[in-house]
Design an enzyme around this catalytic site. Structure first.
Site, PDB file in Angstrom:
ATOM      1  N   HIS A 132     -24.558   5.455   6.088  1.00 13.59           N
ATOM      2  CA  HIS A 132     -24.329   5.029   4.695  1.00 13.59           C
ATOM      3  C   HIS A 132     -22.817   4.829   4.574  1.00 13.59           C
ATOM      4  O   HIS A 132     -22.077   5.815   4.539  1.00 13.59           O
ATOM      5  CB  HIS A 132     -24.796   6.107   3.724  1.00 13.59           C
ATOM      6  CG  HIS A 132     -26.243   6.468   3.859  1.00 13.59           C
ATOM      7  ND1 HIS A 132     -27.235   5.923   3.071  1.00 13.59           N
ATOM      8  CD2 HIS A 132     -26.871   7.315   4.718  1.00 13.59           C
ATOM      9  CE1 HIS A 132     -28.409   6.432   3.421  1.00 13.59           C
ATOM     10  NE2 HIS A 132     -28.209   7.272   4.424  1.00 13.59           N
ATOM     11  N   PHE A 133     -22.370   3.582   4.546  1.00 16.20           N
ATOM     12  CA  PHE A 133     -20.922   3.317   4.569  1.00 16.20           C
ATOM     13  C   PHE A 133     -20.358   2.952   3.197  1.00 16.20           C
ATOM     14  O   PHE A 133     -19.198   2.601   3.064  1.00 16.20           O
ATOM     15  CB  PHE A 133     -20.589   2.258   5.625  1.00 16.20           C
ATOM     16  CG  PHE A 133     -20.582   2.796   7.049  1.00 16.20           C
ATOM     17  CD1 PHE A 133     -20.705   4.149   7.316  1.00 16.20           C
ATOM     18  CD2 PHE A 133     -20.447   1.928   8.139  1.00 16.20           C
ATOM     19  CE1 PHE A 133     -20.693   4.639   8.632  1.00 16.20           C
ATOM     20  CE2 PHE A 133     -20.429   2.410   9.446  1.00 16.20           C
ATOM     21  CZ  PHE A 133     -20.550   3.769   9.699  1.00 16.20           C
ATOM     22  N   ARG A 134     -21.204   2.991   2.160  1.00 17.64           N
ATOM     23  CA  ARG A 134     -20.760   3.056   0.753  1.00 17.64           C
ATOM     24  C   ARG A 134     -20.137   1.790   0.189  1.00 17.64           C
ATOM     25  O   ARG A 134     -19.729   1.805  -0.973  1.00 17.64           O
ATOM     26  CB  ARG A 134     -19.761   4.215   0.555  1.00 17.64           C
ATOM     27  CG  ARG A 134     -20.197   5.562   1.088  1.00 17.64           C
ATOM     28  CD  ARG A 134     -21.488   6.017   0.484  1.00 17.64           C
ATOM     29  NE  ARG A 134     -21.788   7.411   0.764  1.00 17.64           N
ATOM     30  CZ  ARG A 134     -23.016   7.911   0.715  1.00 17.64           C
ATOM     31  NH1 ARG A 134     -24.056   7.164   0.411  1.00 17.64           N
ATOM     32  NH2 ARG A 134     -23.227   9.184   0.963  1.00 17.64           N
ATOM     33  N   HIS A 162     -37.568   7.059   4.839  1.00 14.77           N
ATOM     34  CA  HIS A 162     -37.065   8.398   4.525  1.00 14.77           C
ATOM     35  C   HIS A 162     -38.274   9.134   3.957  1.00 14.77           C
ATOM     36  O   HIS A 162     -38.707   8.856   2.839  1.00 14.77           O
ATOM     37  CB  HIS A 162     -35.927   8.319   3.500  1.00 14.77           C
ATOM     38  CG  HIS A 162     -35.388   9.666   3.108  1.00 14.77           C
ATOM     39  ND1 HIS A 162     -34.043   9.938   3.069  1.00 14.77           N
ATOM     40  CD2 HIS A 162     -36.009  10.824   2.748  1.00 14.77           C
ATOM     41  CE1 HIS A 162     -33.861  11.206   2.693  1.00 14.77           C
ATOM     42  NE2 HIS A 162     -35.046  11.756   2.493  1.00 14.77           N
ATOM     43  N   ASP A 196     -27.093   9.566  10.246  1.00 18.91           N
ATOM     44  CA  ASP A 196     -27.220   9.575   8.779  1.00 18.91           C
ATOM     45  C   ASP A 196     -25.862   9.862   8.143  1.00 18.91           C
ATOM     46  O   ASP A 196     -25.773  10.574   7.123  1.00 18.91           O
ATOM     47  CB  ASP A 196     -28.278  10.599   8.326  1.00 18.91           C
ATOM     48  CG  ASP A 196     -28.654  10.427   6.854  1.00 18.91           C
ATOM     49  OD1 ASP A 196     -28.380   9.354   6.288  1.00 18.91           O
ATOM     50  OD2 ASP A 196     -29.207  11.375   6.275  1.00 18.91           O
ATOM     51  N   HIS A 254     -19.458  12.182   1.198  1.00 17.96           N
ATOM     52  CA  HIS A 254     -19.150  12.420  -0.217  1.00 17.96           C
ATOM     53  C   HIS A 254     -17.796  13.111  -0.246  1.00 17.96           C
ATOM     54  O   HIS A 254     -17.408  13.760   0.732  1.00 17.96           O
ATOM     55  CB  HIS A 254     -20.213  13.317  -0.860  1.00 17.96           C
ATOM     56  CG  HIS A 254     -21.586  12.732  -0.843  1.00 17.96           C
ATOM     57  ND1 HIS A 254     -21.984  11.726  -1.689  1.00 17.96           N
ATOM     58  CD2 HIS A 254     -22.658  12.999  -0.057  1.00 17.96           C
ATOM     59  CE1 HIS A 254     -23.243  11.406  -1.439  1.00 17.96           C
ATOM     60  NE2 HIS A 254     -23.674  12.156  -0.441  1.00 17.96           N
TER      61      HIS A 254
HETATM   62  O1  DOR Z   1     -28.355  13.466   2.544  1.00 13.99           O
HETATM   63  C1  DOR Z   1     -28.504  12.285   2.379  1.00 13.99           C
HETATM   64  N1  DOR Z   1     -27.580  11.536   1.764  1.00 13.99           N
HETATM   65  N2  DOR Z   1     -29.628  11.691   2.840  1.00 13.99           N
HETATM   66  C2  DOR Z   1     -29.917  10.398   2.555  1.00 13.99           C
HETATM   67  O2  DOR Z   1     -30.909   9.907   3.038  1.00 13.99           O
HETATM   68  C3  DOR Z   1     -29.039   9.616   1.658  1.00 13.99           C
HETATM   69  C4  DOR Z   1     -27.679  10.122   1.778  1.00 13.99           C
HETATM   70  C5  DOR Z   1     -26.651   9.499   0.861  1.00 13.99           C
HETATM   71  O3  DOR Z   1     -26.649   8.269   0.713  1.00 13.99           O
HETATM   72  O4  DOR Z   1     -25.805  10.220   0.357  1.00 13.99           O
END
Ligand code: DOR
Length: 440
Positions: free
Chosen positions: A66-68, A180, A305, A309
């Site tokens: 997840h590169f935001r 998922h 994954d 954050h």
């Molecule tokens: O812990 C997680 N965070 N699992 C996910 O599948 C999504 C991800 C996120 O995008 O923060």
């Protein structure tokens, strides 16, 4: 015509496609591997890399990150994430659709591909996210590794927790569906039940093994009904692994993360909310069952994954803290350290982190060190150990759940398409990766 020189990697311990190692040379030309041999004579225009004592592996393909970008660049962006990839030996990634806007149609996909062409130091591909009403897009968008379905642990348009809608998506088209797998109705009910508890360890009880198992069973049932290519993302529990061991059609694959192999619920007491992710960390016993399933081929490959954050977000009180942890910088050394500890072999690690991913997603010419394949390579040092240090991390979030872990197998050089993107502890920010293709 290439505007960069050929590389001659000299006297590395080279992983061959059959899993054996030779000490020898590898020559690249343009973006391809052209020769692998015990001793190569080349002209003076080539750039020689002295790789004595180092091990040469195919570059890592991380199939879940997840590169935001776009929309959440305060956590990470395609430039910072791809710098972290280069440092971690990750030469290609497959990115998830929960950005802002969501990647649920061709124009959002095109926008990501354009951004990556401008900013990504490594190769890239982007999933299309399923919603309740974008079936036409799911059938037509290109290029994409597949359809991502959040059966749980999501809110808004990307959450699909109704069997009838899932059935409709599974029934039409043939491209890969990656799930998922968590049961949202069970999570909802247990969230209420444990609403007064603010210890993040409760996260693993709220989103428990049964929630994961319920959803994996449903995905398998639908995949079986339509013979639909299914990939189970970040398998986290021993019970799911046992289920797959008993029943896994040839068109189903599964992945596991390094954190679900190496961390467990004990981590909450030391790193608190930094251990919070979805699906959650499980028990030490689950770690063991997942390792066995991976070694036995029940689980096919590894994904991080990577879900960064900020520390400010993680410093809130549970359940206001977001789930997710970064991973691309540490995944290869973590797995190679496990190999050196005797949990598996180096060649298995390379298979799970590169070749098996390329096969699973039909990515042509990647995952092997052999003439004609793409020159996506990583040279690692298996002779020295070095701790994970917060101040050395390149991911924008600036932390890792593995800080202080003493690891071996750190990348010394990373090569993407025949160009050196990481060497001597530095990334070359000028290098750009390519869009991946799928179905080869
Ligand atoms: O812990 C997680 N965070 N699992 C996910 O599948 C999504 C991800 C996120 O995008 O923060």
């Amino acid at each position: 015509m290439s505007n960069y020189p050929s590389l001659l990697i000299r006297q590395a311990r080279v992983l061959l496609p059959n899993g054996d190692f030779i000490t020898g040379d590898v020559l690249t030309q343009n973006n391809k591997i052209v020769q692998v041999s015990s001793n190569i004579c080349a002209d003076t225009s080539v750039v020689e890399i002295d790789a004595q004592g180092l091990t040469l592996l195919p570059g890592v393909i991380d199939p879940q990150v997840h590169f935001r970008e776009p929309g959440l660049e305060y956590k990470e962006d395609l430039f910072t994430a791809s710098c972290a990839c280069a440092k971690g030996g990750v030469t290609s990634f497959l990115e998830m659709p929960n950005t802002k806007p969501l990647t649920t149609n061709q124009s959002a996909l095109d926008d990501k591909l354009h951004r990556a062409s401008q900013k990504s130091l490594v190769n890239y591909g982007f999933f299309i996210g399923a919603t309740a009403d974008n079936l036409t897009e799911l059938l037509t968008v290109n290029p994409t590794p597949g359809i991502k379905i959040f059966m749980g642990s999501m809110h808004g348009d990307l959450l699909i927790d109704e069997e009838a809608i899932l059935d409709r998506i599974f029934s039409q088209g043939s491209r890969l569906i990656a799930v998922h797998a968590e049961d949202q109705s069970r999570i909802r009910q247990r969230r209420q039940q444990f609403a007064d508890i603010h210890d993040p360890a409760i996260h693993s009880q709220i989103q428990d093994s049964q929630a994961a198992l319920n959803a994996t069973q449903l995905a398998l049932k639908l995949s079986q009904k339509y013979h639909r290519r299914l990939h189970i993302l970040h398998l986290s529990t021993g019970v799911e692994a046992q289920l797959l061991r008993q029943y896994k059609p040839s068109w189903v694959t599964a992945e596991v993360t390094p954190q679900h192999l190496l961390l467990n619920t004990e981590a909450y007491s030391t790193i608190g909310t930094l251990a919070q992710m979805n699906p959650p960390l499980r028990s030490p016993q689950d770690n063991q069952v997942l390792w066995r399933a991976l070694r036995d081929g029940v689980i096919d490959f590894i994904a991080t994954d990577h879900a960064p954050h900020t520390l400010e977000e993680k410093a809130q009180i549970y359940p206001n803290t977001p789930s997710g942890m970064p991973g691309v910088e540490t995944s290869l050394p973590l797995m190679l350290t496990a190999a050196m500890d005797g949990k598996c072999t180096v060649s298995q690690v390379a298979n799970w982190m590169s070749k098996a991913v390329a096969v699973g997603y039909g990515i042509p010419n990647k995952g092997e060190i052999t003439p004609g394949y793409d020159a996506d390579l990583v040279l690692v040092d298996l002779n020295n150990y070095k701790p994970v240090k917060r101040e050395e991390l390149l991911s924008k979030c600036g932390w890792s759940p593995f800080e202080g872990w003493n690891l071996t197998g750190w990348p010394v050089q990373t090569i993407v398409g025949g160009q050196i993107v990481y060497a001597q502890g530095k990334v070359n920010p000028q290098i750009r990766g390519q869009a991946l293709s799928f179905g080869g």
